[in-house]
Every structure is written in structure tokens, then in C-alpha cells.
Design an enzyme around this catalytic site. Structure first.
Site, short mmCIF file in Angstrom:
data_model
loop_
_atom_site.label_atom_id
_atom_site.label_comp_id
_atom_site.label_asym_id
_atom_site.label_seq_id
_atom_site.Cartn_x
_atom_site.Cartn_y
_atom_site.Cartn_z
N ARG A 1 1.15 14.68 13.21
CA ARG A 1 1.72 14.20 11.71
C ARG A 1 1.70 15.62 10.93
O ARG A 1 0.75 15.89 10.12
CB ARG A 1 0.79 13.33 11.13
CG ARG A 1 0.62 11.96 11.92
CD ARG A 1 0.02 11.14 11.23
NE ARG A 1 0.84 10.43 10.03
CZ ARG A 1 0.42 9.49 9.18
NH1 ARG A 1 -0.95 9.00 9.33
NH2 ARG A 1 1.31 8.96 7.97
N ARG B 1 -4.26 10.91 5.25
CA ARG B 1 -3.20 11.86 5.03
C ARG B 1 -2.24 11.73 3.75
O ARG B 1 -1.24 12.65 3.42
CB ARG B 1 -2.38 11.66 6.35
CG ARG B 1 -2.76 12.39 7.44
CD ARG B 1 -2.17 12.37 8.64
NE ARG B 1 -1.39 13.63 8.75
CZ ARG B 1 -0.45 14.05 8.23
NH1 ARG B 1 0.24 13.00 7.63
NH2 ARG B 1 0.17 15.14 8.51
N LYS C 1 0.98 -1.24 -0.08
CA LYS C 1 -0.03 -0.16 0.03
C LYS C 1 0.81 1.32 -0.07
O LYS C 1 0.65 2.31 -0.76
CB LYS C 1 -0.79 0.04 1.20
CG LYS C 1 -1.53 1.36 1.79
CD LYS C 1 -2.39 1.50 2.85
CE LYS C 1 -1.58 1.55 4.15
NZ LYS C 1 -1.32 2.92 4.42
N ASN C 2 1.77 1.32 0.76
CA ASN C 2 2.65 2.47 1.05
C ASN C 2 4.03 2.95 -0.02
O ASN C 2 4.35 3.75 -0.05
CB ASN C 2 3.24 2.49 2.51
CG ASN C 2 2.18 2.77 3.67
OD1 ASN C 2 1.03 3.21 3.53
ND2 ASN C 2 2.53 2.65 4.72
N CYS D 1 -4.05 12.94 13.27
CA CYS D 1 -4.94 11.69 13.06
C CYS D 1 -4.61 10.71 14.56
O CYS D 1 -4.08 11.08 15.39
CB CYS D 1 -4.60 11.06 11.74
SG CYS D 1 -2.91 10.32 11.80
N VAL E 1 8.97 6.97 16.42
CA VAL E 1 8.64 7.76 15.01
C VAL E 1 7.32 8.58 15.44
O VAL E 1 7.24 9.80 14.91
CB VAL E 1 8.41 6.67 14.09
CG1 VAL E 1 7.85 7.23 12.76
CG2 VAL E 1 9.73 5.79 13.83
N ARG F 1 -8.51 -0.40 5.18
CA ARG F 1 -7.76 0.59 4.61
C ARG F 1 -6.42 -0.22 4.08
O ARG F 1 -6.00 0.49 3.25
CB ARG F 1 -7.31 1.61 5.46
CG ARG F 1 -8.74 2.60 5.88
CD ARG F 1 -8.27 3.51 6.85
NE ARG F 1 -7.59 4.49 5.95
CZ ARG F 1 -6.87 5.83 6.38
NH1 ARG F 1 -7.34 5.98 7.43
NH2 ARG F 1 -6.29 6.43 5.73
N ASP G 1 5.00 0.71 11.92
CA ASP G 1 3.65 0.13 11.24
C ASP G 1 3.59 -1.42 11.77
O ASP G 1 2.60 -2.12 11.52
CB ASP G 1 3.76 0.05 9.83
CG ASP G 1 3.53 1.64 9.33
OD1 ASP G 1 3.14 2.41 10.10
OD2 ASP G 1 3.84 1.89 8.12
#
Ligand code: EPU
Length: 422
Positions: A122, A93, A22-23, A117, A331, A401, A309
Site C-alpha cells: 500500500r 492507513r 465507512k469509506n 498492512c 487491486v 473496524r 472489499d
């Protein structure tokens, strides 16, 4: 709104094929803006975030379709509305990564300022700093970032580090803008995540001249124009890590196909320390646990460190550890929405600033819990697999998502997860 009902405990066994990342897909979809014409992307996962990003590109003027192979086709011949509307940006975002490519292609762009969020504030100050260094004039108007460079951008040496190290989407924005800038750009403290390397490799396929890919120093020779390309997106290392934890937390065994262990050294190292075996295979690995879960200390960091993540998923796993563990989030220091929910399932977690102290318990007990963000919800699914009884998870749209019908991936290998619409 859908909920999950998970019958636990499960013991997983079988094979799972990992989807495209996804990223990596999201910034690569944004890169299609840079070159007028039709880009064809394969291995793009079918996720709600990807559809939403497609809608964002459509509003700009792009045409989005699928070819007979199911590849995503983005025709960016016409971009007549370089505006990232609040309606979409507030929901995702990652929309911010249209800023750099639109500025480079159109010379003017307006993108809604993303808010905070569930995982923290962020900010996007470093994205803006980098684009300003390339010569953009940027101001804020009615909640929108307005960036202008009517005479084009100019290459520069840019330090892109921030208080938490590198920025992934900030690197994507500045890198994409720099491909069409006049002259040479050096991005120092660039994000080294495999997703950024995939973006840079894709940009080179489109005719960009980027060196240092995968390192913190990217050197970009600006070119006059890019051309559309065909690109296959890399496998999703976060999805792979989530399935690895699924095997570990259920004392099961999973064979993962389409998984690049080279991108996951920090994760594999932690799993092995915890007592999980990870054996490399040609296109993936076999992950299994038979002994107890050993406690571990984890600090999340930008790549090649341990990924934020996967922090929530490892917290679910270490909740069942034989002793005390500590996880420090370096992070996103507020990314702990899952702590209270895991405690509702009889975990023993105590948050201390950006750290969580985990006192291992013998078992997790099913409960009704609420998904709050993508990775936190993945942790709840994992906990539900290991817990005794029926766990219900509400607000499942968070997990959709980033994981494609996760129940349909886990049920064939031994999970009992049902999706119900309420
Ligand atoms: N930061 C700033 N200023 C900026 C940009 C970032 O201070 O201008 C800070 C952030 O607040 C954070 C840190 O720098 O503390 C790192 O944030 P980064 O910019 O790297 O995050 P991102 O690019 O917005 C991407 C992923 C996230 C992932 C992070 C970190 C995408 C679409 N999103 O976000 O993925 O957690 O990098 O690896 O690639 C997810 O998939 O669940 C997800 C949240």
C-alpha cells in the site's frame, strides 16, 4: 480481546438496515478540515475506525462532538497542530487523507508515512505525485511526509493513474487540495468509486466547484475558501454486499433497507450468476438463494468493476460452489490472508500468485480461526454461519473496524453469534 463463537449452520431470514459508508465517512471527515467552522455529518457509522479518525482530527485541534440526533459535529475553527502522528497512522492507513486538506488549509503538514498492512504494501507515491503537481514541496523526515506550500497550491492537469488503475484515497487527497488551489485542476484517471462521488458532492455543498463527479475525469475550479456544511453519508455498499453474501451462503433470505443497488451492479450481476436472486425494492432489495451455488470467475477491479472489499466474502461463498471457481485480485494482489483460514474450515482453496482457485466442497466444517484484516474477518464470519459446528474467531477487533456490532445485526435474523471477552 474479544472472540466470536458462531453456531452453524444458520439460515438467515428477516430485514437488515444498512449503515452509512465507512469509506465515504473517513474522507468526508477529512474534508471538514478545509472549511473553518462546524460541519455536521449524519449517517456516519459507529465504528472503531471512525472513532480513531475523530481522535486524529482532535490532535490537529478540531473539536468533535455528537448533536442530539447523533450526528457527528466537527468544529475545525482552530487547527494548530497539522501533524498526523505515527501512533494513529500506523493503526489506520486512511489517516493519509488528512494530507491534502491540511496542506491546502495550513500550507504545511507532516503525516507519518503509512507502512504496509495485512492486505499488502500500500504505497502512497501517487498521492505525493499529485500533490507535487499542484506545487507542493514534499520530503521525508524521520518517517514523516513533510509537505509544504507556503504560497498556496496551483491548479494543473494531473494524470493520477498507477500500476493498479486509480487510487481511491489518492484521488481524495488531490481533489481536496485542488478545491482551494489557484485556477483549474483536471484529475485524469480519478477513482470513480461512489465514496469519491459522495466526497465530491459534499465538497460542492461546501462551496467547491467540481465537475465530472463519478467519472474518471474530475475538473476542479479552485475557490478562495469553503464553508462548513451539513452532509448525509451514502449507505455502505460493502456492508450491503456482505449481508447479501450472508443470505446467499446460508440459503436464506434477507431484505436490505438503505441499500443502493445502482452502486453495486458488478456485485449483483455476480450474485445472479451464482444463482442468488436479488430483487430491487424502493430503498433496497431482497436477496435469497434456494438452489445450489454455481461456480463463478471473479476479477476485482476499481469501480465500476467488482470491489476488492468483497473478494474475501465471495471466496467464502464460492467455497461451497458446485464446481471450480477462480478469483483474481487485481487491486491488492496479496490480499489473501483469509485463504489459509478458510482452508482450516475444510474449504479447498489454492493460491496461485494473485489468483485463488476454488474447488467447491459440499460443506464447511467449524474450526478455530483468526481474523487478520477487516474483510478477511467478514469472510470468516460468513463461513462460520454456513459451517457445521462451533466456529471461534479470534481478534474480532478487526471486524469491529468496519462492521458495527455485526453479531447484533445478524442474530435477530437467525444467526447464533456470541461475543466473549478473553
Ligand atoms: N497504490 C499505489 N500507489 C499509491 C496509492 C495506491 O501503487 O500511491 C496502489 C495500491 O497499493 C493498490 C491500488 O493502488 O494496489 C489501489 O489502492 P487505493 O489507493 O485505491 O486504496 P486506498 O485508497 O488506500 C481504499 C479503501 C480500501 C479499498 C481500496 C480499493 C478507504 C479508507 N479504504 O483504500 O478499503 O480496499 O480503496 O477500493 O477508503 C476496506 O474498507 O477494507 C479497505 C481496505
Amino acid at each position: 480481546m474479544d472472540i466470536f463463537r458462531i453456531e452453524g449452520p444458520a439460515e438467515l431470514s428477516g430485514s437488515v438496515t444498512i449503515n452509512g459508508s465507512k469509506n465515504a465517512s473517513l474522507p468526508i471527515m477529512a474534508a471538514a478540515i478545509l472549511a473553518a467552522g462546524k460541519s455536521i455529518l449524519s449517517s456516519v457509522p459507529r465504528l472503531s475506525d471512525i472513532s480513531l479518525f475523530g481522535r486524529l482530527l482532535k490532535r490537529l485541534g478540531c473539536k468533535i462532538s455528537k448533536n442530539a440526533n447523533g450526528d457527528l459535529c466537527i468544529d475545525s475553527t482552530t487547527i494548530d497542530n497539522p501533524v498526523g502522528e505515527y501512533e494513529i497512522v500506523r493503526r489506520m492507513r486512511a489517516s493519509i487523507c488528512i494530507l491534502g486538506p491540511l496542506l491546502a488549509r495550513c500550507g504545511r503538514v507532516e503525516v507519518s508515512m503509512p507502512g504496509g498492512c495485512a492486505i499488502g504494501d500500500r504505497p502512497v507515491d501517487i498521492h505525493l505525485r499529485g500533490l507535487r503537481e499542484l506545487g507542493a514541496k514534499i520530503h521525508l523526515k524521520n518517517g514523516y511526509i513533510v509537505a509544504e506550500a507556503p504560497n498556496g497550491l496551483t491548479g494543473k492537469d494531473i494524470f493520477l493513474g498507477g500500476p493498479f488503475g486509480s487510487t481511491v484515497l489518492g484521488t481524495a487527497n488531490v481533489l481536496m487540495a485542488a478545491t482551494l488551489a489557484k485556477g483549474k485542476t483536471v484529475i485524469e484517471s480519478a477513482a470513480c468509486e461512489p465514496e469519491m462521488a459522495d466526497l465530491a458532492n459534499c465538497l460542492n455543498r461546501m462551496g467547491a466547484k467540481i465537475k465530472g463527479i463519478g467519472s474518471p475525469r474530475l475538473i476542479v475550479e479552485g475557490v478562495r475558501q469553503l464553508h462548513p456544511a451539513e452532509w448525509k453519508v451514502i449507505p455502505d455498499r460493502i456492508e450491503a454486499g456482505t449481508f447479501m453474501v450472508a443470505a446467499a451462503i446460508t440459503a436464506g433470505q434477507l431484505r436490505l433497507h438503505n441499500c443502493r443497488l445502482d452502486d453495486m451492479m458488478a456485485v449483483v450481476d455476480k450474485l445472479r450468476n451464482i444463482g442468488v436472486t436479488v430483487e430491487a425494492e424502493e430503498d433496497g432489495c431482497v436477496v435469497a438463494r434456494s438452489g445450489s451455488i454455481k461456480p463463478a470467475d471473479i476479477a476485482t477491479q476499481p469501480y465500476p468493476g467488482f470491489p476488492t472489499d468483497l473478494q474475501a466474502q465471495f471466496m467464502a461463498l464460492l467455497s461451497l460452489g458446485e464446481g471450480n471457481s477462480v478469483i483474481i485480485e487485481k487491486v491488492f494482489p496479496d490480499r489473501f490472508m483469509h485463504v489459509a483460514e478458510l482452508n482450516r474450515m475444510a474449504a479447498n482453496l489454492r493460491k496461485e500468485g494473485p489468483a485463488v482457485i476454488i474447488a467447491g466442497v459440499k460443506k464447511l466444517i467449524a474450526a478455530s480461526v483468526m481474523a487478520s484484516d477487516l474483510r478477511a474477518s467478514a469472510a470468516l464470519v460468513l463461513a462460520g454461519l454456513a459451517a457445521e459446528g462451533t466456529t471461534t474467531i479470534s481478534r474480532v477487533y478487526h471486524i469491529d473496524r468496519g462492521y458495527e456490532r455485526i453479531e447484533e445485526r445478524l442474530n435477530p435474523v437467525g444467526a447464533k453469534i456470541s461475543r466473549e471477552s478473553i
